[in-house]
Design a protein around this motif. Structure first.
Motif, mmCIF file in Angstrom:
data_model
loop_
_atom_site.group_PDB
_atom_site.id
_atom_site.type_symbol
_atom_site.label_atom_id
_atom_site.label_comp_id
_atom_site.label_asym_id
_atom_site.label_seq_id
_atom_site.Cartn_x
_atom_site.Cartn_y
_atom_site.Cartn_z
ATOM 1 N N SER A 134 0.834 -1.204 0.000
ATOM 2 C CA SER A 134 0.000 0.000 0.000
ATOM 3 C C SER A 134 0.869 1.254 0.000
ATOM 4 O O SER A 134 0.517 2.259 -0.610
ATOM 5 C CB SER A 134 -0.945 -0.005 1.194
ATOM 6 O OG SER A 134 -0.328 0.515 2.334
ATOM 7 N N THR A 135 2.033 1.188 0.670
ATOM 8 C CA THR A 135 2.889 2.374 0.699
ATOM 9 C C THR A 135 3.479 2.620 -0.693
ATOM 10 O O THR A 135 3.653 3.772 -1.113
ATOM 11 C CB THR A 135 3.954 2.233 1.806
ATOM 12 O OG1 THR A 135 4.189 3.507 2.380
ATOM 13 C CG2 THR A 135 5.252 1.673 1.322
ATOM 14 N N CYS A 142 0.771 4.128 -2.748
ATOM 15 C CA CYS A 142 0.602 5.524 -2.347
ATOM 16 C C CYS A 142 1.620 6.408 -3.076
ATOM 17 O O CYS A 142 1.284 7.497 -3.555
ATOM 18 C CB CYS A 142 0.765 5.634 -0.835
ATOM 19 S SG CYS A 142 0.746 7.306 -0.227
ATOM 20 N N THR A 147 -4.264 1.482 -2.670
ATOM 21 C CA THR A 147 -3.770 1.829 -1.341
ATOM 22 C C THR A 147 -4.865 1.630 -0.304
ATOM 23 O O THR A 147 -4.636 1.072 0.776
ATOM 24 C CB THR A 147 -3.301 3.296 -1.317
ATOM 25 O OG1 THR A 147 -2.411 3.520 -2.401
ATOM 26 C CG2 THR A 147 -2.604 3.626 -0.016
ATOM 27 N N GLY A 183 -4.816 -1.044 2.737
ATOM 28 C CA GLY A 183 -4.844 -0.507 4.091
ATOM 29 C C GLY A 183 -6.042 -1.021 4.866
ATOM 30 O O GLY A 183 -5.929 -1.384 6.050
ATOM 31 N N VAL A 209 -3.649 4.167 11.100
ATOM 32 C CA VAL A 209 -3.943 3.666 9.757
ATOM 33 C C VAL A 209 -5.401 3.952 9.414
ATOM 34 O O VAL A 209 -5.717 4.365 8.280
ATOM 35 C CB VAL A 209 -3.627 2.155 9.661
ATOM 36 C CG1 VAL A 209 -4.037 1.609 8.305
ATOM 37 C CG2 VAL A 209 -2.151 1.903 9.894
ATOM 38 N N GLY A 249 -5.738 7.425 8.518
ATOM 39 C CA GLY A 249 -5.148 7.599 7.194
ATOM 40 C C GLY A 249 -6.108 7.176 6.083
ATOM 41 O O GLY A 249 -6.170 7.807 5.028
ATOM 42 N N LEU A 261 -7.387 9.370 3.089
ATOM 43 C CA LEU A 261 -7.217 8.928 1.698
ATOM 44 C C LEU A 261 -8.497 9.148 0.903
ATOM 45 O O LEU A 261 -8.477 9.699 -0.206
ATOM 46 C CB LEU A 261 -6.841 7.448 1.709
ATOM 47 C CG LEU A 261 -6.411 6.764 0.408
ATOM 48 C CD1 LEU A 261 -5.588 5.540 0.748
ATOM 49 C CD2 LEU A 261 -7.561 6.365 -0.469
ATOM 50 N N TRP A 266 1.410 8.382 5.236
ATOM 51 C CA TRP A 266 1.237 6.953 4.952
ATOM 52 C C TRP A 266 2.583 6.235 4.961
ATOM 53 O O TRP A 266 2.721 5.138 5.514
ATOM 54 C CB TRP A 266 0.509 6.785 3.612
ATOM 55 C CG TRP A 266 -0.110 5.440 3.457
ATOM 56 C CD1 TRP A 266 0.371 4.407 2.721
ATOM 57 C CD2 TRP A 266 -1.322 4.979 4.074
ATOM 58 N NE1 TRP A 266 -0.471 3.327 2.833
ATOM 59 C CE2 TRP A 266 -1.515 3.645 3.658
ATOM 60 C CE3 TRP A 266 -2.253 5.561 4.939
ATOM 61 C CZ2 TRP A 266 -2.600 2.879 4.069
ATOM 62 C CZ3 TRP A 266 -3.333 4.796 5.340
ATOM 63 C CH2 TRP A 266 -3.504 3.472 4.910
ATOM 64 N N HIS A 267 3.615 6.840 4.354
ATOM 65 C CA HIS A 267 4.946 6.215 4.350
ATOM 66 C C HIS A 267 5.477 6.092 5.773
ATOM 67 O O HIS A 267 6.105 5.099 6.129
ATOM 68 C CB HIS A 267 5.925 7.045 3.518
ATOM 69 C CG HIS A 267 5.633 7.049 2.053
ATOM 70 N ND1 HIS A 267 5.216 5.945 1.361
ATOM 71 C CD2 HIS A 267 5.698 8.037 1.131
ATOM 72 C CE1 HIS A 267 5.042 6.248 0.085
ATOM 73 N NE2 HIS A 267 5.318 7.515 -0.083
ATOM 74 N N ASP A 306 4.160 3.145 7.636
ATOM 75 C CA ASP A 306 4.799 1.886 7.272
ATOM 76 C C ASP A 306 6.159 1.766 7.940
ATOM 77 O O ASP A 306 6.559 0.675 8.337
ATOM 78 C CB ASP A 306 4.926 1.774 5.751
ATOM 79 C CG ASP A 306 5.215 0.337 5.333
ATOM 80 O OD1 ASP A 306 4.745 -0.570 6.048
ATOM 81 O OD2 ASP A 306 5.898 0.122 4.331
#
Lengths: 129, 222
Positions: free
Chosen positions: B95-96, B99, B121, B125, B166, B169, B173, B200-201, B204
């Protein structure tokens, strides 16, 4: 678009990448990061479930692999690099890491010391009898 | 853009002028001197993310201190299931990357790449959150809820805090997909997208520490 790195006033926003010539070039960066992160993850899972590494050193090995993978993520996904355009971003991160280290290592150090110095409750009650 | 010397992935740095006309002008105006607004906004958000990392490190230190305080209850070795953790890790890692691809798509204003990667993504997630919730539910069902021992309190606080991030996030998103749909690839929307990608990064990166040092060290042979 110009692919030249600016000669003056060279700051870059965290997460932005300087000097990417094309979409395919930018995508390739993410795929390289994905490949490296996958390899590191697989190695982590493998040494945690096998006896390849001397068992008492497994936590250290896993910590090193985790640090390496965080580095991969920082460089390939967040584009936080050691280049001169990214100095501000790196300095903020370095200060954050200092605080993180103080918190984690300091907590573990102090609490282990207390553990050694404080008598367990059970034994204390036995002595009072 | 006085700071139009900056190059972004996808190569549209400096080409945002056309969309700056109209009612959005006040939002996207670039300063005459100093760094561009994109740099200032992203840098401020980067500082916030570092403070978030410090928050996680406090929860992590708590967990590390309390790992052995199981009060006679189940330990990590009894509870953690590595196949589940591996799937969670794979979901978040993919997902990262998606993204990042969405960010490239937005920079290049390619709708297919942007919406497709954002949707991927989101699905990955959401799968991560669903698996984590299922894991929590089965642990609580086994009598290993957060009230069982100090170890489990710290575990649920640490992993649960990441799961909440998450989830937040995921809502962000969806908001960003709706904003691009409604307002287009305006400069202010691009800044928000950059902040979302950073968020988001970073989640992770935190998960890398969690799966390595909580789950893997928890079940590793001693």
């Amino acid at each position: 678009m110009s692919t030249s790195i600016p000669d003056s006033h060279g700051d870059v926003a965290p997460g932005d990448e300087l000097g990417s010539a094309s979409i395919s070039h930018a995508i390739r960066g993410y795929l390289v990061g994905l490949a490296l992160a996958t390899v590191l993850t697989c190695v982590s899972f493998y040494i945690a479930t096998s006896t390849l590494v001397w068992p008492p050193s497994v936590p250290i090995a896993l910590s090193v692999l985790a640090l390496a993978q965080m580095g991969v993520h920082l460089v390939f996904f967040l584009h936080i690099t050691s280049g001169p355009d990214s100095v501000n971003n790196v300095m903020a991160l370095a200060f954050g890491l200092l605080i993180v280290m103080l918190l984690v290592i300091g907590s573990l150090w102090i609490m282990t010391n207390l553990d050694h110095n404080v008598m367990p409750m059970g034994r204390l009650m036995q002595m009072q009898r | 853009m006085s700071a139009g010397t900056h190059a972004y992935p996808g190569g549209v740095a400096g080409s945002g002028r056309a969309v700056m006309a109209g009612h959005a002008a006040a939002l996207t105006e670039e300063p005459e001197h100093g760094p561009s607004k994109r740099i200032v906004v992203a840098y401020g958000f980067w500082i916030f993310l570092i403070s978030d990392i410090i928050l996680f490190s406090a929860l992590f230190a708590t967990y590390a201190v309390l790992t052995d305080a199981t009060a006679g209850g189940p330990t990590g070795r009894d509870l953690f299931e590595l196949p589940t953790v591996a799937v969670e890790t794979g979901c978040l890692l993919l997902s990262t990357v998606f993204c990042g691809l969405a960010g490239i798509g937005a920079q290049a204003r390619r709708n297919g790449l942007y919406y497709g990667a954002m949707a991927a993504t989101f699905v990955l997630g959401a799968t991560f959150v669903a698996i984590e919730l299922h894991e929590f539910a089965s642990m609580i069902h086994l009598g290993a809820g957060p009230g069982r021992s100090a170890f489990l309190s710290a575990f649920f606080a640490l992993i649960g805090c990441h799961g909440l991030h998450v989830t937040a996030g995921l809502l962000w998103l969806l908001t960003m997909m709706a904003q691009v749909y409604a307002k287009g690839y305006r400069a202010d929307i691009q800044r928000r997208l950059l902040c979302f990608a950073l968020f988001w990064h970073t989640l992770d990166i935190i998960w890398v520490a969690l799966f390595s040092l909580v789950y893997l060290v928890g079940v590793a042979p001693r």
